[in-house]
Design a protein around this motif. Structure first.
Motif, PDB file in Angstrom:
ATOM      1  N   HIS A  72       0.837  -1.192   0.000  1.00 39.64           N
ATOM      2  CA  HIS A  72       0.000   0.000   0.000  1.00 39.64           C
ATOM      3  C   HIS A  72       0.873   1.245   0.000  1.00 39.64           C
ATOM      4  CE1 HIS A  72      -3.730  -2.138   0.602  1.00 39.64           C
ATOM      5  NE2 HIS A  72      -3.190  -2.815   1.589  1.00 39.64           N
ATOM      6  N   GLY A  73       0.320   2.312  -0.526  1.00 42.04           N
ATOM      7  CA  GLY A  73       1.000   3.597  -0.560  1.00 42.04           C
ATOM      8  C   GLY A  73       0.103   4.632  -1.211  1.00 42.04           C
ATOM      9  N   PRO A  74       0.576   5.863  -1.317  1.00 42.13           N
ATOM     10  CA  PRO A  74      -0.259   6.955  -1.837  1.00 42.13           C
ATOM     11  C   PRO A  74      -0.850   6.707  -3.223  1.00 42.13           C
ATOM     12  CG  PRO A  74       1.758   7.816  -0.898  1.00 42.13           C
ATOM     13  CD  PRO A  74       1.893   6.324  -0.914  1.00 42.13           C
ATOM     14  N   ASP A  75      -0.217   5.869  -4.044  1.00 44.62           N
ATOM     15  CA  ASP A  75      -0.702   5.637  -5.401  1.00 44.62           C
ATOM     16  C   ASP A  75      -1.187   4.212  -5.641  1.00 44.62           C
ATOM     17  OD1 ASP A  75      -0.089   8.279  -6.215  1.00 44.62           O
ATOM     18  OD2 ASP A  75       2.024   7.717  -6.391  1.00 44.62           O
ATOM     19  N   CYS A  76      -1.522   3.484  -4.568  1.00 44.42           N
ATOM     20  CA  CYS A  76      -1.896   2.074  -4.748  1.00 44.42           C
ATOM     21  C   CYS A  76      -3.343   1.887  -5.173  1.00 44.42           C
ATOM     22  CB  CYS A  76      -1.613   1.273  -3.477  1.00 44.42           C
ATOM     23  SG  CYS A  76      -2.795   1.529  -2.133  1.00 44.42           S
TER      24      CYS A  76
ATOM     25  N   ASN B 284     -10.577  -4.403   0.326  1.00 39.29           N
ATOM     26  CA  ASN B 284     -11.503  -5.539   0.355  1.00 39.29           C
ATOM     27  C   ASN B 284     -12.250  -5.677   1.679  1.00 39.29           C
ATOM     28  OD1 ASN B 284     -10.724  -6.199  -2.240  1.00 39.29           O
ATOM     29  ND2 ASN B 284      -9.164  -7.645  -1.574  1.00 39.29           N
ATOM     30  N   GLY B 285     -12.705  -4.546   2.227  1.00 33.94           N
ATOM     31  CA  GLY B 285     -13.476  -4.571   3.464  1.00 33.94           C
ATOM     32  C   GLY B 285     -12.650  -4.659   4.721  1.00 33.94           C
ATOM     33  N   HIS B 286     -11.320  -4.610   4.581  1.00 33.20           N
ATOM     34  CA  HIS B 286     -10.418  -4.664   5.726  1.00 33.20           C
ATOM     35  C   HIS B 286      -9.615  -3.372   5.779  1.00 33.20           C
ATOM     36  CE1 HIS B 286     -10.817  -9.080   6.184  1.00 33.20           C
ATOM     37  NE2 HIS B 286     -11.036  -9.011   4.879  1.00 33.20           N
ATOM     38  N   LEU B 287      -9.037  -3.095   6.926  1.00 32.88           N
ATOM     39  CA  LEU B 287      -8.113  -1.972   7.064  1.00 32.88           C
ATOM     40  C   LEU B 287      -6.736  -2.530   7.346  1.00 32.88           C
ATOM     41  CD1 LEU B 287     -10.427   0.308   9.142  1.00 32.88           C
ATOM     42  CD2 LEU B 287      -9.638   0.731   6.826  1.00 32.88           C
ATOM     43  N   HIS B 288      -5.768  -2.134   6.536  1.00 34.56           N
ATOM     44  CA  HIS B 288      -4.407  -2.638   6.663  1.00 34.56           C
ATOM     45  C   HIS B 288      -3.469  -1.534   7.103  1.00 34.56           C
ATOM     46  CE1 HIS B 288      -5.483  -5.872   3.466  1.00 34.56           C
ATOM     47  NE2 HIS B 288      -5.971  -6.144   4.651  1.00 34.56           N
ATOM     48  N   ARG B 289      -2.525  -1.885   7.946  1.00 36.29           N
ATOM     49  CA  ARG B 289      -1.521  -0.961   8.457  1.00 36.29           C
ATOM     50  C   ARG B 289      -0.149  -1.624   8.353  1.00 36.29           C
ATOM     51  NH1 ARG B 289      -0.449   0.660  14.775  1.00 36.29           N
ATOM     52  NH2 ARG B 289       1.353   1.957  14.322  1.00 36.29           N
TER      53      ARG B 289
END
Length: 98
Positions: free
Chosen positions: A15-19, A35-40
């Motif tokens: 993930h990143g600003p342009d993903c 996909n309905g989840h939050l990733h960190r």
């Protein structure tokens, strides 16, 4: 409210600003709605970033909905609304602060 440390296994996407996924500011970091989840990002891997517990957003009079002007994020079985650096979800007649 605490956050569970649950690694999202086999998550090859970076993930990143342009993903292409919605960025969700969350305290001192950014979560990504995927996909309905939050990733960190955490320690070289991606965590599922989910709140533990129930936190009511007090005195939240604004009614979120289709035309409220706030970005939406699919979150499991419901939609959260991004509002002033928070994610709000409707719950039993009030708004929760995720």
């Amino acid at each position: 409210m605490t956050t569970l440390h649950q690694e999202h296994l086999a998550h090859a996407h970076t993930h990143g600003p342009d993903c292409g996924h919605t960025e969700v500011p969350h305290g001192d970091h950014v979560d990504y709605a995927h996909n309905g989840h939050l990733h960190r990002e955490h320690g070289g891997h991606w965590d599922e970033c989910e709140a533990d517990g129930h936190t009511t957003h007090p005195d939240h009079e604004h009614r979120h909905g289709e035309d409220c002007g706030h970005a939406t994020v699919l979150h499991g079985d419901h939609i959260d609304y991004l509002h002033d650096g928070h994610r709000h979800a409707e719950h039993e007649g009030h708004w929760d602060d995720h």
